[in-house]
Design a protein around this motif. Structure first.
Motif, PDB file in Angstrom:
ATOM      1  N   THR A 122       2.948  -8.162   5.643  1.00  0.00           N
ATOM      2  CA  THR A 122       4.216  -7.862   5.004  1.00  0.00           C
ATOM      3  C   THR A 122       4.869  -9.152   4.421  1.00  0.00           C
ATOM      4  OG1 THR A 122       4.614  -5.901   6.721  1.00  0.00           O
ATOM      5  CG2 THR A 122       6.415  -7.138   5.405  1.00  0.00           C
ATOM      6  N   THR A 126       5.438  -8.763   0.382  1.00  0.00           N
ATOM      7  CA  THR A 126       6.873  -8.878   0.099  1.00  0.00           C
ATOM      8  C   THR A 126       7.095  -9.901  -1.076  1.00  0.00           C
ATOM      9  OG1 THR A 126       7.370  -9.878   1.996  1.00  0.00           O
ATOM     10  CG2 THR A 126       7.688  -7.687   1.889  1.00  0.00           C
ATOM     11  N   THR A 147      -0.473  -3.179   5.266  1.00  0.00           N
ATOM     12  CA  THR A 147       0.889  -3.376   5.901  1.00  0.00           C
ATOM     13  C   THR A 147       1.612  -1.992   5.867  1.00  0.00           C
ATOM     14  OG1 THR A 147       3.177  -4.418   5.444  1.00  0.00           O
ATOM     15  CG2 THR A 147       1.520  -4.180   3.765  1.00  0.00           C
ATOM     16  N   ALA A 149       5.048  -1.925   5.897  1.00  0.00           N
ATOM     17  CA  ALA A 149       6.521  -2.134   5.296  1.00  0.00           C
ATOM     18  C   ALA A 149       6.963  -1.152   4.447  1.00  0.00           C
ATOM     19  CB  ALA A 149       6.596  -3.568   5.249  1.00  0.00           C
ATOM     20  N   GLU A 150       8.261  -1.432   4.345  1.00  0.00           N
ATOM     21  CA  GLU A 150       8.944  -0.287   3.298  1.00  0.00           C
ATOM     22  C   GLU A 150       8.868  -0.735   1.749  1.00  0.00           C
ATOM     23  OE1 GLU A 150       9.803   2.830   3.849  1.00  0.00           O
ATOM     24  OE2 GLU A 150       8.713   2.386   5.868  1.00  0.00           O
ATOM     25  N   GLN A 152       7.145  -2.043  -0.413  1.00  0.00           N
ATOM     26  CA  GLN A 152       6.159  -1.729  -1.473  1.00  0.00           C
ATOM     27  C   GLN A 152       6.155  -0.030  -1.641  1.00  0.00           C
ATOM     28  OE1 GLN A 152       5.159  -3.006   1.424  1.00  0.00           O
ATOM     29  NE2 GLN A 152       3.532  -2.001   2.219  1.00  0.00           N
ATOM     30  N   ASN A 163       0.007   2.981  -1.776  1.00  0.00           N
ATOM     31  CA  ASN A 163      -0.199   2.677  -0.014  1.00  0.00           C
ATOM     32  C   ASN A 163      -1.076   4.001   0.509  1.00  0.00           C
ATOM     33  OD1 ASN A 163       1.775   0.427   0.653  1.00  0.00           O
ATOM     34  ND2 ASN A 163       2.862   2.225  -0.410  1.00  0.00           N
ATOM     35  N   SER A 167       3.366   4.539   7.415  1.00  0.00           N
ATOM     36  CA  SER A 167       4.161   3.337   7.269  1.00  0.00           C
ATOM     37  C   SER A 167       4.847   2.960   8.584  1.00  0.00           C
ATOM     38  CB  SER A 167       5.430   3.693   6.701  1.00  0.00           C
ATOM     39  OG  SER A 167       6.150   4.771   7.361  1.00  0.00           O
ATOM     40  N   TYR A 168       5.186   1.679   8.896  1.00  0.00           N
ATOM     41  CA  TYR A 168       5.631   1.163  10.181  1.00  0.00           C
ATOM     42  C   TYR A 168       6.811   2.261  10.588  1.00  0.00           C
ATOM     43  CZ  TYR A 168       3.145  -3.071   9.414  1.00  0.00           C
ATOM     44  OH  TYR A 168       2.014  -4.112   9.149  1.00  0.00           O
ATOM     45  N   TYR A 196       7.675  -8.786   8.209  1.00  0.00           N
ATOM     46  CA  TYR A 196       6.994  -7.832   9.043  1.00  0.00           C
ATOM     47  C   TYR A 196       7.792  -7.561  10.089  1.00  0.00           C
ATOM     48  CZ  TYR A 196       3.349  -6.417  12.153  1.00  0.00           C
ATOM     49  OH  TYR A 196       2.691  -5.916  13.406  1.00  0.00           O
ATOM     50  N   SER A 199      10.882  -5.450   9.644  1.00  0.00           N
ATOM     51  CA  SER A 199      10.530  -4.107   9.259  1.00  0.00           C
ATOM     52  C   SER A 199      10.411  -3.321  10.440  1.00  0.00           C
ATOM     53  CB  SER A 199       9.371  -4.283   8.479  1.00  0.00           C
ATOM     54  OG  SER A 199       9.085  -2.842   7.734  1.00  0.00           O
TER      55      SER A 199
END
Length: 433
Positions: A122, A126, A147, A149-150, A152, A163, A167-168, A196, A199
């Protein structure tokens, strides 16, 4: 039999056996090649990779790359994609954002890659996303970063990335929901103090709020912390909050150090990790450090975004086993030289390399749908044409203009000696607090 030498040489070596292969020194594209040549080269499709191949998180980049190359080598040995070989141009960023940005500029401006693929982390991704937006006229997309994370996945940068993994938010929601369901409502968080970690922290907070709960304790660590560091202060901070469970958002070296010190300091509650941690490396480090190897792993539970890598009931996992054994992918020679002196023994199989394998398999299908004429303006259309596509596992993949994440499912595993088993009965494993 796997040896360090066999595993730490160039992953492109397997291409030399194919009938159209060039000498190894000709496989990498010249940094001075024009943009038009890079896109329309008759026999290659160049993908750019920046990932962690050195430092405490090097196992993640290594395993993701090895899994991807197992599939790409197979494709190249069987005619390539519409007659073109898939070639990866790979740079190490050590899981450091500045290095990743520099690598990405080089990949886009000098190497003229067709797309970016298989990035790790992340904090690195990012930092790259604004770069892709700034140079949007070049239409370079990032595919399948490691990753959840949000950034992307959402505006203003979601349009520059695709992706595959869940997601996380989905991973943390699943962990929280299962803990709350079995009566473990007091959840603390141990996280890497960067994009990271925050997130994952936000995902835990949102999931707990849906149950009327809040995070009861927080402790952080700095990115790049090795296993040899002490986490006793972090353990004491979380012990003071009397948690029923701890969710960790970090990399394997630091999370292993936390799990070790939690046991040593008497914090005997479930310790959950997200898929990014690299479950095999986490468990391997912990089992090497104590006379009773299970003592540090018995409270671990990890979320995963791919099925169990040893579940041979799935056709894709049968392929994965066969091709990992057949090709035994190795790092490029320049990365081998870069990491000399850093001890890392690659894994025969694992969750991270399986994810890399599935990433490569879907990447190949998207490139196939482009046809012989490589055209970046048609890349989104090729991705969006993937609907209900079978990857050979227990879920199908779909994309669309408002759906830039292909898979949604989250799995859970616990340690079973030196192996993993899928966790289905949370009550039986962890009971009520």
């Amino acid at each position: 039999m796997l040896t360090r030498r066999s595993l730490l040489r160039s992953g492109f070596a397997a291409l030399a056996a194919s009938p159209w292969a060039k000498p190894l020194d000709a496989i990498s594209l010249s940094a001075n090649r024009s943009r038009r040549e890079a896109v329309t080269q008759d026999d290659e499709i160049l993908l750019g990779v920046s990932a962690a191949f050195s430092g405490p998180s090097r196992g993640l980049g290594t395993e993701l790359y090895r899994g991807a190359m197992a599939w790409f080598n197979f494709v190249n040995d069987n005619g390539g994609v519409n007659g073109r070989r898939i070639v990866l141009k790979v740079y190490d960023d050590g899981y450091q954002p500045d290095a990743c940005v520099a690598n990405t500029i080089r990949l886009m401006q000098e190497d003229k890659v067709f797309l970016l693929f298989g990035y790790v982390g992340t904090p690195t991704v990012t930092r790259v996303l604004p770069l892709l937006k700034k140079f949007r006229d070049q239409q370079v997309y990032l595919f399948f970063p490691f990753t959840g994370a949000e950034p992307q996945r959402e505006p203003p940068y979601g349009e520059f990335a695709f992706n595959l993994r869940a997601s996380y938010r989905q991973e943390t929601a699943g962990l929280v929901d299962n803990f709350v369901r079995i009566g473990r409502r007091r959840v603390a968080v141990f996280y890497q103090i960067d994009a990271y970690g925050r997130s994952g922290w936000a995902g835990v907070r949102e999931a707990l709020a849906r149950h009327g709960e809040t995070i009861v304790g927080e402790a952080t660590y700095t990115r790049g912390t090795p296993f040899t560091s002490t986490m006793r202060d972090q353990v004491e901070i979380l012990k003071a909050s009397s948690p029923d469970a701890v969710i960790c958002i970090g990399a394997y070296a630091a999370c292993a150090a936390f799990a070790r010190d939690a046991i040593d300091e008497g914090l005997h509650v479930p310790v959950a990790n997200l898929s990014f941690v690299g479950s095999e490396n986490l468990q391997r480090i912990l089992r090497e450090r104590r006379g009773d190897p299970d003592s540090y792993t018995r409270f671990l539970v990890n979320s995963q975004v791919v099925p169990a890598f040893d579940d041979s009931t799935f056709p894709a996992i049968q392929e994965y086993h066969r091709l990992m054994f057949q090709y035994d992918p190795e790092l490029p020679d320049d990365l081998e030289k870069l990491t000399q002196g850093e001890s890392y023994q690659p894994l025969a199989r694992g969750f991270v390399s399986l994810e890399g394998f599935l990433n490569a398999k879907l990447m190949t299908e998207i490139l196939r749908r482009l046809g012989r004429r490589l055209d970046k303006t048609r890349l989104e259309q090729a991705v969006f044409s993937v609907r209900n596509f079978s990857m050979g596992i227990d879920q199908r993949v779909s994309f669309g203009p408002s759906r830039r994440q292909g898979m949604q499912r989250v799995y859970y595993t616990v340690a079973d000696g030196s192996h993993f088993e899928m966790l289905y009965d949370w009550e039986a494993r962890f009971g009520a607090a």
